[in-house]
Write an enzyme that holds these catalytic residues in place. Sequence first.
Site, mmCIF file in Angstrom:
data_model
loop_
_atom_site.group_PDB
_atom_site.id
_atom_site.type_symbol
_atom_site.label_atom_id
_atom_site.label_comp_id
_atom_site.label_asym_id
_atom_site.label_seq_id
_atom_site.Cartn_x
_atom_site.Cartn_y
_atom_site.Cartn_z
ATOM 1 N N SER A 139 0.858 -1.189 0.000
ATOM 2 C CA SER A 139 0.000 0.000 0.000
ATOM 3 C C SER A 139 0.887 1.229 0.000
ATOM 4 C CB SER A 139 -0.889 0.014 1.248
ATOM 5 O OG SER A 139 -1.434 1.303 1.459
ATOM 6 N N TYR A 152 -2.479 -0.851 10.131
ATOM 7 C CA TYR A 152 -2.527 -1.213 8.701
ATOM 8 C C TYR A 152 -1.234 -0.803 7.984
ATOM 9 C CZ TYR A 152 -4.126 -1.332 3.846
ATOM 10 O OH TYR A 152 -4.252 -1.598 2.504
HETATM 11 N N1 LIG Z 1 -8.594 -0.786 -2.002
HETATM 12 C C1 LIG Z 1 -7.536 -0.015 -1.807
HETATM 13 O O1 LIG Z 1 -7.593 1.215 -1.911
HETATM 14 C C2 LIG Z 1 -6.209 -0.636 -1.450
HETATM 15 C C3 LIG Z 1 -5.092 0.207 -1.433
HETATM 16 C C4 LIG Z 1 -3.855 -0.336 -1.128
HETATM 17 C C5 LIG Z 1 -3.745 -1.688 -0.856
HETATM 18 N N2 LIG Z 1 -4.846 -2.473 -0.860
HETATM 19 C C6 LIG Z 1 -4.670 -3.895 -0.558
HETATM 20 O O2 LIG Z 1 -5.173 -4.676 -1.610
HETATM 21 C C7 LIG Z 1 -5.612 -5.938 -1.091
HETATM 22 C C8 LIG Z 1 -7.029 -6.205 -1.563
HETATM 23 O O3 LIG Z 1 -7.850 -5.197 -1.010
HETATM 24 P P1 LIG Z 1 -9.272 -4.826 -1.604
HETATM 25 O O4 LIG Z 1 -9.353 -3.350 -1.588
HETATM 26 O O5 LIG Z 1 -9.540 -5.562 -2.853
HETATM 27 O O6 LIG Z 1 -10.177 -5.335 -0.408
HETATM 28 P P2 LIG Z 1 -11.500 -6.252 -0.377
HETATM 29 O O7 LIG Z 1 -12.375 -5.971 -1.520
HETATM 30 O O8 LIG Z 1 -12.014 -6.110 1.020
HETATM 31 O O9 LIG Z 1 -10.896 -7.710 -0.585
HETATM 32 C C9 LIG Z 1 -10.148 -8.356 0.390
HETATM 33 C C10 LIG Z 1 -10.039 -9.808 -0.014
HETATM 34 O O10 LIG Z 1 -9.240 -10.476 0.964
HETATM 35 C C11 LIG Z 1 -9.916 -11.651 1.369
HETATM 36 N N3 LIG Z 1 -9.530 -11.951 2.739
HETATM 37 C C12 LIG Z 1 -9.578 -11.162 3.834
HETATM 38 N N4 LIG Z 1 -9.148 -11.813 4.917
HETATM 39 C C13 LIG Z 1 -8.792 -13.065 4.489
HETATM 40 C C14 LIG Z 1 -8.268 -14.211 5.129
HETATM 41 N N5 LIG Z 1 -8.015 -14.219 6.445
HETATM 42 N N6 LIG Z 1 -8.024 -15.315 4.398
HETATM 43 C C15 LIG Z 1 -8.282 -15.332 3.056
HETATM 44 N N7 LIG Z 1 -8.780 -14.280 2.397
HETATM 45 C C16 LIG Z 1 -9.039 -13.153 3.103
HETATM 46 C C17 LIG Z 1 -11.398 -11.348 1.200
HETATM 47 O O11 LIG Z 1 -12.127 -12.539 0.933
HETATM 48 P P3 LIG Z 1 -13.001 -13.376 1.990
HETATM 49 O O12 LIG Z 1 -13.711 -12.399 2.857
HETATM 50 O O13 LIG Z 1 -13.868 -14.208 1.108
HETATM 51 O O14 LIG Z 1 -11.994 -14.200 2.741
HETATM 52 C C18 LIG Z 1 -11.372 -10.507 -0.073
HETATM 53 O O15 LIG Z 1 -11.401 -11.343 -1.195
HETATM 54 C C19 LIG Z 1 -5.458 -5.849 0.417
HETATM 55 O O16 LIG Z 1 -4.258 -6.448 0.802
HETATM 56 C C20 LIG Z 1 -5.394 -4.365 0.683
HETATM 57 O O17 LIG Z 1 -4.715 -4.046 1.863
HETATM 58 C C21 LIG Z 1 -6.078 -1.994 -1.155
#
Ligand SMILES: NC(=O)c1ccc[n+]([C@@H]2O[C@H](COP(=O)([O-])OP(=O)(O)OC[C@H]3O[C@@H](n4cnc5c(N)ncnc54)[C@H](OP(=O)(O)O)[C@@H]3O)[C@@H](O)[C@H]2O)c1
Length: 255
Positions: A139, A152
């Site tokens: 991130s 985070y």
């Molecule tokens: N969105 C942003 O702006 C942003 C920015 C920087 C970095 N990121 C990073 O990008 C990644 C994806 O984020 P996103 O924004 O796409 O979030 P999201 O839509 O909430 O997706 C998170 C995913 O992680 C899975 N997950 C969570 N806990 C888990 C566990 N214990 N075991 C297995 N799967 C798990 C969830 O699936 P289930 O609930 O089905 O397990 C879901 O598929 C994350 O690492 C986040 O920190 C996001």
Amino acid sequence: MTKTILITGASTGIGKALAYQYAGLGYHCICVSRRIEACQSVASNCKELGAASSHAIKCDVSLADDTMALKKELDRLNLVIDIVVLNAGISGSGSSHQLSTLSYRKIYETNVFGVLNCLESLIPKLITQGFGHIVLIGSLSSYRGLPQTGAYGSSKAALHYIAETLRLDLKPYGLDVSIIHPGFIKTPLTDKNTFKMPFLMSAEKAAAIIQKAIHRKKAIYAFPFIMACAAKLQVILPSFIRDLLLRNVKNTKEL
Ligand SMILES: NC(=O)c1ccc[n+]([C@@H]2O[C@H](COP(=O)([O-])OP(=O)(O)OC[C@H]3O[C@@H](n4cnc5c(N)ncnc54)[C@H](OP(=O)(O)O)[C@@H]3O)[C@@H](O)[C@H]2O)c1
């Protein structure tokens, strides 16, 4: 030969968009997350989008038993893994004046130990193959401490360090390692945020950018460009100037 990608956290957001991106390129897509129905639905859409094959595997990455079971399932599928994207992650925020080890622990269990559990299970398989590309999702918040983002941001900073170490240690075994630092991407994770998110990008656009960075085997890749420049500028800015600029920032929710 048709390539295979494994993506953790593929049930929603960036992971789902990335699965669809690689499905369109004809990959074998292995979608991993806790909510198996959501994962199965993504896997079946992957097939329609052109994936050579698609699989949904239930796995809570924070549980070592689950990631060991994931490895066994991969052995059963008998697929070589070309790309592993360790994307599963959670967010959370809170001011340090009420610091809670519990909230740090909860985020670290998924964002740090979840990634380490997957690495422990999968690195031996990749080393045996003699090739493979490990991609961690960090991130932009990891570059320097931001208000109310201690748990985070530091979990993602840990991933940055881990990725750098892995890259050096695993190169002799034929493995590549990348870390991608996205800015604000529109997903269920950021839908909870109440503050203004500059340069908010769709998950589909982010997935296309990430796919290109993976293809180029970028060691570290941060985007969008202007946010990445701002994050890197912070690193060289003297602390007293940065503290002044950030003194009124209230990050009530997570980046
Ligand atoms: N969105 C942003 O702006 C942003 C920015 C920087 C970095 N990121 C990073 O990008 C990644 C994806 O984020 P996103 O924004 O796409 O979030 P999201 O839509 O909430 O997706 C998170 C995913 O992680 C899975 N997950 C969570 N806990 C888990 C566990 N214990 N075991 C297995 N799967 C798990 C969830 O699936 P289930 O609930 O089905 O397990 C879901 O598929 C994350 O690492 C986040 O920190 C996001």
